[in-house]
Design an enzyme around this catalytic site. Structure first.
Site, PDB file in Angstrom:
ATOM      1  N   GLU A 133       0.816  -1.219   0.000  1.00 51.84           N
ATOM      2  CA  GLU A 133       0.000   0.000   0.000  1.00 51.84           C
ATOM      3  C   GLU A 133       0.849   1.268   0.000  1.00 51.84           C
ATOM      4  OE1 GLU A 133      -0.611  -2.759   1.558  1.00 51.84           O
ATOM      5  OE2 GLU A 133      -2.686  -3.275   1.092  1.00 51.84           O
ATOM      6  N   GLN A 153      -7.867  -2.612  -0.549  1.00 51.24           N
ATOM      7  CA  GLN A 153      -8.722  -3.790  -0.629  1.00 51.24           C
ATOM      8  C   GLN A 153      -9.770  -3.736   0.493  1.00 51.24           C
ATOM      9  OE1 GLN A 153      -6.855  -7.881  -0.827  1.00 51.24           O
ATOM     10  NE2 GLN A 153      -7.534  -7.469  -2.917  1.00 51.24           N
ATOM     11  N   HIS A 167     -11.099  -6.216   9.233  1.00 52.40           N
ATOM     12  CA  HIS A 167     -11.836  -6.038   7.973  1.00 52.40           C
ATOM     13  C   HIS A 167     -13.113  -5.246   8.214  1.00 52.40           C
ATOM     14  CE1 HIS A 167      -9.197  -9.336   6.748  1.00 52.40           C
ATOM     15  NE2 HIS A 167      -9.479  -9.032   5.504  1.00 52.40           N
ATOM     16  N   ALA A 222     -10.474  -0.879   3.887  1.00 51.06           N
ATOM     17  CA  ALA A 222      -9.984   0.386   4.463  1.00 51.06           C
ATOM     18  C   ALA A 222      -8.976   0.126   5.581  1.00 51.06           C
ATOM     19  CB  ALA A 222     -11.148   1.210   4.996  1.00 51.06           C
ATOM     20  N   ASP A 223      -9.137  -0.996   6.281  1.00 48.17           N
ATOM     21  CA  ASP A 223      -8.231  -1.347   7.390  1.00 48.17           C
ATOM     22  C   ASP A 223      -6.764  -1.359   6.953  1.00 48.17           C
ATOM     23  OD1 ASP A 223     -10.394  -3.058   9.413  1.00 48.17           O
ATOM     24  OD2 ASP A 223     -10.885  -2.791   7.307  1.00 48.17           O
ATOM     25  N   PHE A 224      -6.521  -1.745   5.689  1.00 47.34           N
ATOM     26  CA  PHE A 224      -5.138  -1.936   5.245  1.00 47.34           C
ATOM     27  C   PHE A 224      -4.417  -0.621   4.960  1.00 47.34           C
ATOM     28  CE2 PHE A 224      -7.004  -6.103   3.536  1.00 47.34           C
ATOM     29  CZ  PHE A 224      -6.937  -6.663   4.793  1.00 47.34           C
TER      30      PHE A 224
END
Ligand SMILES: Cc1ncc(C[n+]2csc(CCOP(=O)(O)OP(=O)(O)O)c2C)c(N)n1
Length: 667
Positions: A407, A429, A474, A431-433
């Site tokens: 990211e 993929q 997630h 928003a958490d990432f």
């Protein structure tokens, strides 16, 4: 083990076919940073400047590199690359004004030393975090590939900074995408006080390049001709045959990390040995030995350089300190842009939330041929939520790009694209990432316009929210992480119409956006969506429902919870859907609060430090006279998001909100 560099023990100069003129040009170029360094040390001792990051002993790397590239090829320097700035003929008085925080520098006094760029000079400066530079170079390289420009981009890293994840990500993306980027690692033995062997467990970076599928070459970093010839050769080749190459320049840092920190941790004999390899003295002796430089020319050139430095310093010192201008400070946070809202034309079709997003993205791709989409699995696979399904077939693999799992590098590459006039959309993929791309967003994208006037035309799509029993990684709501960061814009639609209109608006605006899209709404709601292209006004809230007893201010899923609660309780409420979280609509908030005199803020995010906290504080301060009850808030529990459906249900605020709403009505 001490830092030794056997191949650099003797500097072996080879003039090849270079004319005397070129050799002397390199000499003059090389003495400029050294003479500036000398002057800076004097000024520092006199207390006339406050901090100095010295590149003493490493000048040949910058000078070899800057002279080997064309003037319109981008270079991304670090904190020891003064020679890149002087080598691009930046006016010295502006450079000194920059170092002194004066208005005529490159950042209007907003950033220090080498932390700036200048598009005019094809230089993109660093942020303190070091590693993020590499991905920006990737983005510029990608732009060159996409537009077929035969150009090389060169980016620097220290050996210490190579331990950062950003180093790995930057090199990996460049290798996978065959980007025309030269990565120069200045291997100078130390990262601040930490010697190389405590930083990494290999000896040379040339061992590392092949691991990325990348050619790697080592040069004598103190030998300006070796650096110049190597970069010249590589650049010529890379322009025709685009690919990344890692260049390891062996050198030594002769002064402290910054002047105040000293060099006590460096064994004395190393200092003495490396002093013998001084890049300026040795090149000078070489030129004298082959009769290219004589005492007269040497004196003439040095005098010319010193005079230019002294004159420029006088101008910079004479410039008065900046007078703060509040309006200018606030205005420069964003790139100038005045949205002209585009109304829809023609018929509408009933569409699901997810289809509205996909529609907007497709229409923006048609409208902006310079828009590039990047994200994990967004190519043939169409993204994990299928928003880009069929996009690759329609728009091609150049514009719809599957990315490696990185990211940070991809967001940084988005900024690099923007520097070259492209628009970028990066799909998280989940928003958490975004947490692993956080630095690029909050420190690069958000601050770059304020710092030196470069816009970041990047939209980050954020599939967000809970309700699907997907657990702590997630389901998070993380908009508040960004709400606190000046320079970003945040939109968060709650219905299909706004989903398309706000996405188009975000993609149109040259500023960086976070576009939140609630996963639970993707396929659970639908509504009329105009078939034509249109935009929704950014910064403008909308009433989802009107009433008289109470104002509910919310966004995203909160709008749906609020409508449901109001219907079930049979009350008359204004439900204000913020739609844009940054900058949020103060006027609409004040209007509804003044109308009903009672207000509750609802968000899915956890309560403490959430967006509701900020807006409720603002209401208390600005609307106190109109209030008939305490300003209330409801949000998720202050815990991570649990996985089991019943726990998740308890975590989310829906049930508690209904109780609180009733309390407020009865107050
Ligand atoms: C993310 C981050 N961590 C720590 C620092 C503090 N810091 C600044 S420069 C530096 C050493 C960098 O070493 P290297 O990359 O080898 O470059 P050099 O200073 O030797 O040229 C450190 C630790 C920083 N700027 N950014």
């Amino acid at each position: 083990m001490e830092f030794t560099a056997p191949n650099a023990q003797i500097l072996t100069f080879d003039r090849k076919n270079h004319s005397d003129e070129i050799l002397l040009k390199l000499y003059e170029s090389l003495i400029i940073p050294r003479r500036i360094e000398e002057k800076m040390l004097i000024l520092l001792r006199q207390g006339r400047i406050s901090k100095w990051f010295s590149g003493w002993g490493q000048e040949a790397i910058s000078i070899g590199a800057v002279n080997a590239l064309a003037a319109d090829e981008f270079i991304l320097p670090m904190h020891r690359n003064l020679g890149i700035f002087t080598g691009r003929d930046m006016p010295l008085e502006r450079l000194f004004a920059q170092f002194q925080g004066k208005k005529s520098g490159f950042t209007k006094g907003r950033d220090r030393s080498f932390h700036f760029g200048s598009i005019e000079h094809h230089i993109v400066g660093m942020i303190s975090h070091l590693g993020p530079q590499l991905a920006i170079a990737d983005g510029i390289g990608l732009a060159h590939r996409l537009s077929g420009e035969k150009k090389v981009t060169l980016v620097f890293s220290g050996d210490g900074a190579s331990s950062e994840g950003d180093f790995h990500e930057g090199l990996n993306v460049a290798a996978v995408w065959k980007l025309p980027v030269i990565f120069v690692v200045e291997h100078n033995g130390y990262g601040l006080s930490t010697p190389s062997e405590e930083q990494f467990a290999f000896k040379y970076f040339t061992e590392k390049g092949p691991g990325y599928g990348m050619e790697a070459v080592r040069v004598q970093g103190n030998n300006v001709l070796d650096v110049y010839d190597t970069i010249l050769r590589l650049a010529e080749d890379i322009r025709e045959n685009p690919r990344p190459v890692l260049v390891e320049a062996i050198t030594f840092r002769m002064r402290g990390h910054e002047e105040a920190s000293g060099t006590k941790y460096v064994p004395k004999h190393l200092m003495e040995e490396w002093a013998q390899l001084d890049p300026v003295d040795n090149y000078e002796s070489f030129l004298e030995s082959i009769g290219v430089l004589n005492a007269t020319t040497k004196e003439k050139l040095n005098k010319k350089v010193k005079t230019a430095i002294n004159e420029a310093l006088e101008i910079a010192f004479a410039e008065e300190a900046i007078t703060p201008n509040l309006e200018e400070e606030l205005t420069d946070v964003y790139a100038p842009f005045s949205q002209k809202v585009i109304s829809p034309q023609g018929p509408s079709t009933e569409k699901r939330f997810i289809d509205a997003i996909s529609d907007g993205l497709r229409e923006s791709m048609e409208k902006y041929p310079n828009l590039i989409l990047m994200g994990q699995d967004i190519g043939e696979y169409g993204g994990v939520f299928k928003i880009t399904d069929g996009f690759k077939a329609k728009f091609g693999g150049d514009r719809v790009r599957n990315t490696p799992l990185c990211e940070s590098a991809i967001i940084g590459a988005g900024l690099g694209l923007s520097i070259k006039g492209y628009k970028a959309m990066v799909e998280m993929q989940f928003a958490d990432f975004v947490s692993v791309g956080f630095n690029q967003i909050v420190n690069n994208l958000a601050k770059i316009h304020y710092r030196w006037g470069q816009n970041a035309d990047v939209v980050i799509r954020m599939p967000t929210g809970a309700g699907t029993a997907a657990g702590p990684f997630h389901s998070q709501s993380n908009e508040a992480w960004f709400f606190h960061t000046p320079g970003l814009k945040i939109v968060y639609p709650s219905n299909p119409y706004d989903a398309k209109g706000l996405l188009n608006a975000a993609l149109e605006d040259p500023n960086p956006y976070l576009y939140f899209e609630h996963k639970l709404l993707y396929r659970s709601i639908s509504g009329p969506v105009p078939d034509s292209y249109y935009t929704t006004e950014v910064g403008k809230a909308a009433l989802a429902k009107t009433g008289t007893q109470v104002s509910i201010i919310t966004y995203g899923m909160g709008v749906h919870w609020a409508v449901k609660a109001v219907d079930e309780l049979g009350i008359s409420a204004d439900i204000l859907d913020l739609r844009t979280l940054l900058p949020w609509d103060q006027e609409a908030v004040a209007t509804t609060v003044k109308k009903t005199g009672k207000v509750i803020f609802l968000h899915e995010d956890t309560l403490t430090g959430g967006i509701g906290a900020e807006i409720c504080a603002w209401i208390s301060e600005h609307c106190f006279r109109w209030l008939d009850a305490p300003v209330m808030r409801e949000g998720s529990l202050d815990t991570p998001i649990p996985f089991a459906p019943n726990l998740e249900k308890q975590f989310l605020p829906e049930a508690r909100f209904k109780v609180k709403l009733k309390e407020l009505i009865e107050f």
